[in-house]
Write a protein that holds these residues in place. Structure first.
Motif, PDB file in Angstrom:
ATOM      1  N   CYS B   8       0.843  -1.203   0.000  1.00  0.00           N
ATOM      2  CA  CYS B   8       0.000   0.000   0.000  1.00  0.00           C
ATOM      3  C   CYS B   8       0.879   1.255   0.000  1.00  0.00           C
ATOM      4  N   GLU B   9       1.964   1.207   0.743  1.00  0.00           N
ATOM      5  CA  GLU B   9       2.884   2.349   0.786  1.00  0.00           C
ATOM      6  C   GLU B   9       3.465   2.626  -0.605  1.00  0.00           C
ATOM      7  N   MET B  12       0.906   4.377  -2.631  1.00  0.00           N
ATOM      8  CA  MET B  12       0.329   5.609  -2.082  1.00  0.00           C
ATOM      9  C   MET B  12       0.549   6.838  -2.965  1.00  0.00           C
ATOM     10  N   GLN B  13       1.795   7.106  -3.337  1.00  0.00           N
ATOM     11  CA  GLN B  13       2.055   8.317  -4.127  1.00  0.00           C
ATOM     12  C   GLN B  13       1.419   8.220  -5.526  1.00  0.00           C
ATOM     13  N   ARG B  41      -2.125   7.336   7.351  1.00  0.00           N
ATOM     14  CA  ARG B  41      -1.008   7.850   6.538  1.00  0.00           C
ATOM     15  C   ARG B  41      -1.504   8.424   5.216  1.00  0.00           C
TER      16      ARG B  41
END
Lengths: 202, 76
Positions: B8-9, B12-13, B41
């Motif tokens: 997921c991180e 994210m961007q 986050r």
């Protein structure tokens, strides 16, 4: 503009008609360009190191734009065209001025800033509030600390709202380079922001 | 299997840039719906974007505005 009537234009030699049409196009170009000057300045201010530098850049950009207005293709993105002139001027100046090669600051992980902010504020439950612990000065200062190549891309995409493709055209670099610089640049920016917050705490 | 939060991180961007494929977007949203840790986050990253976009600078001085107008090539 006064302008001749249609009847007069029909009688005028073709050359005069052409000149009149060109003058009209040029005036329209200049007006459209000037209408964008606030937006151009805003981006320039983040690209340049100081307010004076930004004003010089904008002035030089418009001087150049007005001289070479014929190379602008009507119907294309005028703001991107102006920014292309401006970033070229800025890059030329930067190279001239650059003494030592810039070292690239350390990047943080994507969540580094969030973690640091949350860490120094145990009660943070509202993420929108967490961000407010940064001052607008923090943002401006941190952005200025990001090396040129990365900052240019962040300023164009994240502040100037240009697409990746527009940013690639403006900076004359491949779109893949825009994406990788954006990725690294945002991480560097977060690291700079986190450092400035930590300084405030200690 | 890969840690879903690490995945997921990574997304994210690109998710915030709206450049994920439809399938990736749905995958990211499905994870965000069920994961408070990532959702926090996400909210932070999203508000940081807005905050940076609004980074204030002084506006252009009136004198610069005048100088720009003066650069126009006079009609003759």
């Amino acid at each position: 503009m006064g302008g001749a009537t249609v009847a007069e234009m029909a009688e005028a030699p073709p050359d005069a008609t052409r000149i009149a049409a060109e003058a009209r196009d040029r005036v329209r170009f200049e007006e459209e360009a000037l209408a964008l000057s606030d937006q151009v300045f805003r981006v320039a201010r983040h690209l340049a190191g100081s307010r004076d530098e930004a004003e010089d850049l904008v002035q030089e950009t418009y001087a150049r734009a007005f001289r070479s207005w014929r190379s602008f293709q009507p119907g294309t993105n005028l703001r991107a065209w102006l920014l292309r002139i401006l970033t070229n001027l800025n890059i030329d100046r930067g190279r001239r001025r650059q003494r030592a090669p810039q070292t690239t600051p350390l990047e943080a992980n994507d969540y580094y800033l969030y973690d640091k902010l949350a860490e120094t504020d145990g009660s943070a439950t509202d993420e929108e509030r967490v961000v407010e612990r940064l001052s607008q000065d923090d943002i401006v200062t941190a952005l200025a600390a990001v090396p040129h190549d990365f900052r240019d891309v962040i300023v164009l995409v994240d502040i100037g709202d240009f697409s990746y493709q527009d940013a690639a055209n403006i900076l004359d670099i491949p779109i893949g380079t825009v994406m990788s610089r954006l990725h690294r640049g945002r991480r560097i920016l977060k690291r700079e922001l986190a450092d400035s917050v930590l300084e405030d705490v200690t | 299997m890969k840690d879903p939060c690490a995945h997921c991180e990574e997304m994210m961007q690109p998710y915030l840039d709206h450049i994920l494929t439809e399938a990736e977007r749905l995958e990211a949203e499905l994870h965000l719906d069920g994961c408070e840790w990532c959702r926090r986050r996400y909210r932070f990253e999203e508000s940081l974007r807005v905050y940076v976009r609004q980074a204030v600078t002084e506006t252009m001085s009136a004198s610069l505005k005048q100088r720009l107008s003066a650069l126009r090539i006079p009609l003759n």
